[in-house]
Every structure is written in structure tokens, then in C-alpha cells.
Design an enzyme around this catalytic site. Structure first.
Site, PDB file in Angstrom:
ATOM      1  N   ASN A   8       0.864  -1.171   0.000  1.00  0.00           N
ATOM      2  CA  ASN A   8       0.000   0.000   0.000  1.00  0.00           C
ATOM      3  C   ASN A   8       0.908   1.230   0.000  1.00  0.00           C
ATOM      4  O   ASN A   8       1.484   1.569   1.027  1.00  0.00           O
ATOM      5  CB  ASN A   8      -0.875  -0.040   1.266  1.00  0.00           C
ATOM      6  CG  ASN A   8      -1.720   1.212   1.441  1.00  0.00           C
ATOM      7  OD1 ASN A   8      -1.776   2.062   0.547  1.00  0.00           O
ATOM      8  ND2 ASN A   8      -2.378   1.321   2.586  1.00  0.00           N
ATOM      9  N   LYS A  10       0.146   4.220  -0.308  1.00  0.00           N
ATOM     10  CA  LYS A  10      -0.531   5.396   0.289  1.00  0.00           C
ATOM     11  C   LYS A  10      -0.285   6.628  -0.607  1.00  0.00           C
ATOM     12  O   LYS A  10      -0.230   6.487  -1.822  1.00  0.00           O
ATOM     13  CB  LYS A  10      -0.061   5.595   1.726  1.00  0.00           C
ATOM     14  CG  LYS A  10      -0.234   4.318   2.561  1.00  0.00           C
ATOM     15  CD  LYS A  10      -0.067   4.524   4.024  1.00  0.00           C
ATOM     16  CE  LYS A  10      -0.260   3.184   4.743  1.00  0.00           C
ATOM     17  NZ  LYS A  10      -0.165   3.301   6.192  1.00  0.00           N
ATOM     18  N   GLU A  97      -7.043   4.421   7.824  1.00  0.00           N
ATOM     19  CA  GLU A  97      -6.806   5.859   7.626  1.00  0.00           C
ATOM     20  C   GLU A  97      -8.017   6.506   6.963  1.00  0.00           C
ATOM     21  O   GLU A  97      -8.251   7.709   7.125  1.00  0.00           O
ATOM     22  CB  GLU A  97      -5.525   6.066   6.801  1.00  0.00           C
ATOM     23  CG  GLU A  97      -4.287   5.753   7.630  1.00  0.00           C
ATOM     24  CD  GLU A  97      -3.054   5.387   6.815  1.00  0.00           C
ATOM     25  OE1 GLU A  97      -3.052   5.560   5.581  1.00  0.00           O
ATOM     26  OE2 GLU A  97      -2.083   4.907   7.448  1.00  0.00           O
ATOM     27  N   GLU A 161      -5.641  -5.286  10.336  1.00  0.00           N
ATOM     28  CA  GLU A 161      -4.613  -4.295  10.636  1.00  0.00           C
ATOM     29  C   GLU A 161      -4.959  -3.570  11.933  1.00  0.00           C
ATOM     30  O   GLU A 161      -5.777  -2.634  11.918  1.00  0.00           O
ATOM     31  CB  GLU A 161      -4.536  -3.258   9.517  1.00  0.00           C
ATOM     32  CG  GLU A 161      -4.196  -3.813   8.158  1.00  0.00           C
ATOM     33  CD  GLU A 161      -3.622  -2.740   7.241  1.00  0.00           C
ATOM     34  OE1 GLU A 161      -2.475  -2.882   6.834  1.00  0.00           O
ATOM     35  OE2 GLU A 161      -4.328  -1.750   6.974  1.00  0.00           O
ATOM     36  N   GLY A 167       2.280   1.924  10.891  1.00  0.00           N
ATOM     37  CA  GLY A 167       3.262   3.004  10.801  1.00  0.00           C
ATOM     38  C   GLY A 167       3.956   3.318  12.110  1.00  0.00           C
ATOM     39  O   GLY A 167       4.621   4.348  12.224  1.00  0.00           O
TER      40      GLY A 167
HETATM   41  P1  PGA Z   1       2.688   0.053   7.699  1.00  0.00           P
HETATM   42  O1  PGA Z   1       1.241   0.307   7.055  1.00  0.00           O
HETATM   43  O2  PGA Z   1       3.244  -1.210   7.096  1.00  0.00           O
HETATM   44  O3  PGA Z   1       3.503   1.277   7.319  1.00  0.00           O
HETATM   45  O4  PGA Z   1       2.492  -0.071   9.171  1.00  0.00           O
HETATM   46  C1  PGA Z   1       0.370  -0.759   6.832  1.00  0.00           C
HETATM   47  C2  PGA Z   1      -0.905  -0.241   6.216  1.00  0.00           C
HETATM   48  O5  PGA Z   1      -1.355   0.860   6.547  1.00  0.00           O
HETATM   49  O6  PGA Z   1      -1.518  -0.931   5.377  1.00  0.00           O
END
Ligand code: PGA
Length: 254
Positions: A8, A10, A97, A161, A167
Site C-alpha cells: 500500500n 498510500k 486511515e 490491521e 506506521g
Molecule cells: P505500515 O502500514 O506497514 O507502514 O504499518 C500498513 C498499512 O497501513 O496498510
């Protein structure tokens, strides 16, 4: 069941950066193809270009959300048929998010239906906040999201998740991940019968090359949804290799 490792991206990736990342993934695959399915979900602006670059590589390409309507007066939105038209075959829906910015189980449900109708495979995200986990509500929250977000006969992918692991560099214990994945599987079977047994359940939240070997080989973990580490081709591919067991020296990524 073959594992799926999904990146992802983002809101990251200007055209040159996205091209370099897609190139890096392609090059790494030629060197050592992992024994799992791969998917990248770039921003809309580079989706078609990345899909073109990865065409024939076996790496799937998806969007990060889509609207529930096929077209119309929805300024700034992108529809599921538009994603298909940009050569995407997948779409992430209900990411935390986006849930934090107003998406509900009902809106996610509507988007999943639109995605499926357009021929996309949805990757639907669920997961509790830290406050919910501390309050002992994690199982209930996730059960409610699974029940509310997935239409009858769901045949996509679910990503568990925990919001507090995204993050942050923090992850749940292996026991907690295994327990939650077993819980999600129970919910899927309760709501979708036999079809629920075939749904891959990804783990997401601070997956890195260093922890992927443990997290992705737990029972009922069908792969990973990777944020930050998916912005490095080497890390993304190292996670993919870890997902399919310990990498042999010949398969290590340069
Ligand atoms: P991350 O994000 O690996 O940076 O923790 C995962 C996600 O939001 O799908």
C-alpha cells in the site's frame, strides 16, 4: 492457500519515484521470484503507468479506494470502473486511515459491492484501535467490521490491521495475531459458509523484512498488507520471500 503480499503505497509516489519502484520490483523478481502472489497499490495518478510497467510480470495492481457509484457528480472521487479502465484488478477498501476520516462499515460495504461489480478484487481492512484493545473490545470490533463491511458471498481478501500497529513499528505478539486471525476466520465462515474458508486473511501493521518470517507463517495468516516497507523494492521482496518460508541463500535479494 498461496500467500498474497500487497504493498500500500498510500500518498507516496511522484511519477519518477513510482517508475523506479516498479522497475526495482520487476528487476528483483527476475533475479528471484517468490512463491507468493504480489500486489502493489499506487496512488491514482500513477496507477495506469505502474500497471503498464508491471504488465506481464505477474504483479497485480490495485487502487487504494473507490467510490460506490459508477459515475456521476462526485467531485474528486474515482469509481471502480475507472480503476479497471486504468488496468487495476484490485482495490483496498476500508483502510483505517479512511475509516478515521469518516468511512463506516456501511460505506465500505457499498464500495465493496461496486468493486466486485466492476471486476475488481477487494482487499477489505478491519482492525481495532489501541483504546479498543485495552478495553478488551478488539474481538467485538473486528467481528462487527467483518459483519458490516462484507456483502453476502464475499470472495475477496480481508486484511487485519490493528490501527495502533500501522506506521508505528509496533506489532501484536504472534499469539495475538494468530488468535485474531482465527477469530476473523470464524466470522467469515459464520457469515459466508464454505466461501469464508477460501478468503485470504492478511496481517498488516509494521510488517518489515525482520518480522515477516514469524508473522506471515502463523496459522490463518494468508499474507501481508505492507505500508512503509513497500516503498523499498528490496524490503517488499524480502517480505515476499519471508512469507513463503526461510529464504535460501540463492534467493536472497541483492
Ligand atoms: P505500515 O502500514 O506497514 O507502514 O504499518 C500498513 C498499512 O497501513 O496498510
Amino acid at each position: 492457500m498461496r500467500k498474497l503480499v500487497a504493498g500500500n503505497w498510500k500518498m507516496n509516489g511522484l511519477r519518477a519515484e513510482a517508475a523506479a519502484l516498479a522497475d526495482g520490483i520487476k528487476a528483483g523478481l527476475q533475479h528471484a521470484p517468490p512463491g507468493c502472489d504480489l500486489l502493489v497499490c499506487p496512488p491514482f495518478t500513477v496507477l495506469a503507468a505502474v500497471a503498464g510497467m508491471l504488465d506481464g510480470s505477474g504483479v497485480g495492481v490495485g487502487g487504494q479506494t473507490c467510490h460506490s457509484e459508477r459515475y456521476g457528480a462526485h467531485t474528486g472521487e474515482v469509481s471502480a470502473p475507472m480503476l479497471r479502465d486504468a488496468d487495476a484488478h484490485w482495490v483496498i477498501l476500508g483502510h483505517s486511515e479512511r475509516r478515521a476520516e469518516g468511512e463506516t462499515d456501511a460505506t465500505v460495504h457499498a464500495r465493496v459491492r461496486a468493486a466486485v461489480a466492476a471486476g475488481l478484487t477487494p482487499v477489505v481492512c478491519v482492525g481495532e484501535t489501541e483504546a479498543e484493545r485495552v478495553a478488551g473490545q478488539a474481538n467485538d470490533v473486528v467481528a462487527r467490521q467483518v459483519a458490516g463491511s462484507l456483502p453476502h458471498g464475499f470472495a475477496g481478501v480481508v486484511a487485519y490491521e490493528p490501527v495502533w500497529a500501522i506506521g508505528t513499528g509496533r506489532t501484536p505478539t504472534a499469539e495475538d495475531v494468530a488468535a485474531m486471525h482465527a477469530h476473523v476466520r470464524e466470522q467469515l465462515v459464520a457469515h459466508h459458509g464454505r466461501g469464508g474458508t477460501a478468503v485470504r486473511i492478511l496481517y498488516g501493521g509494521s510488517v518489515k523484512p525482520g518480522n515477516a518470517g514469524v508473522l506471515l507463517n502463523l496459522p490463518e495468516v494468508g499474507g501481508a498488507l505492507v505500508g512503509g516497507a513497500s516503498l523499498s523494492a528490496a524490503d517488499f521482496l524480502a517480505i515476499a520471500h519471508a512469507a513463503t518460508g526461510p529464504a535460501s541463500p540463492a534467493l536472497s535479494i541483492p
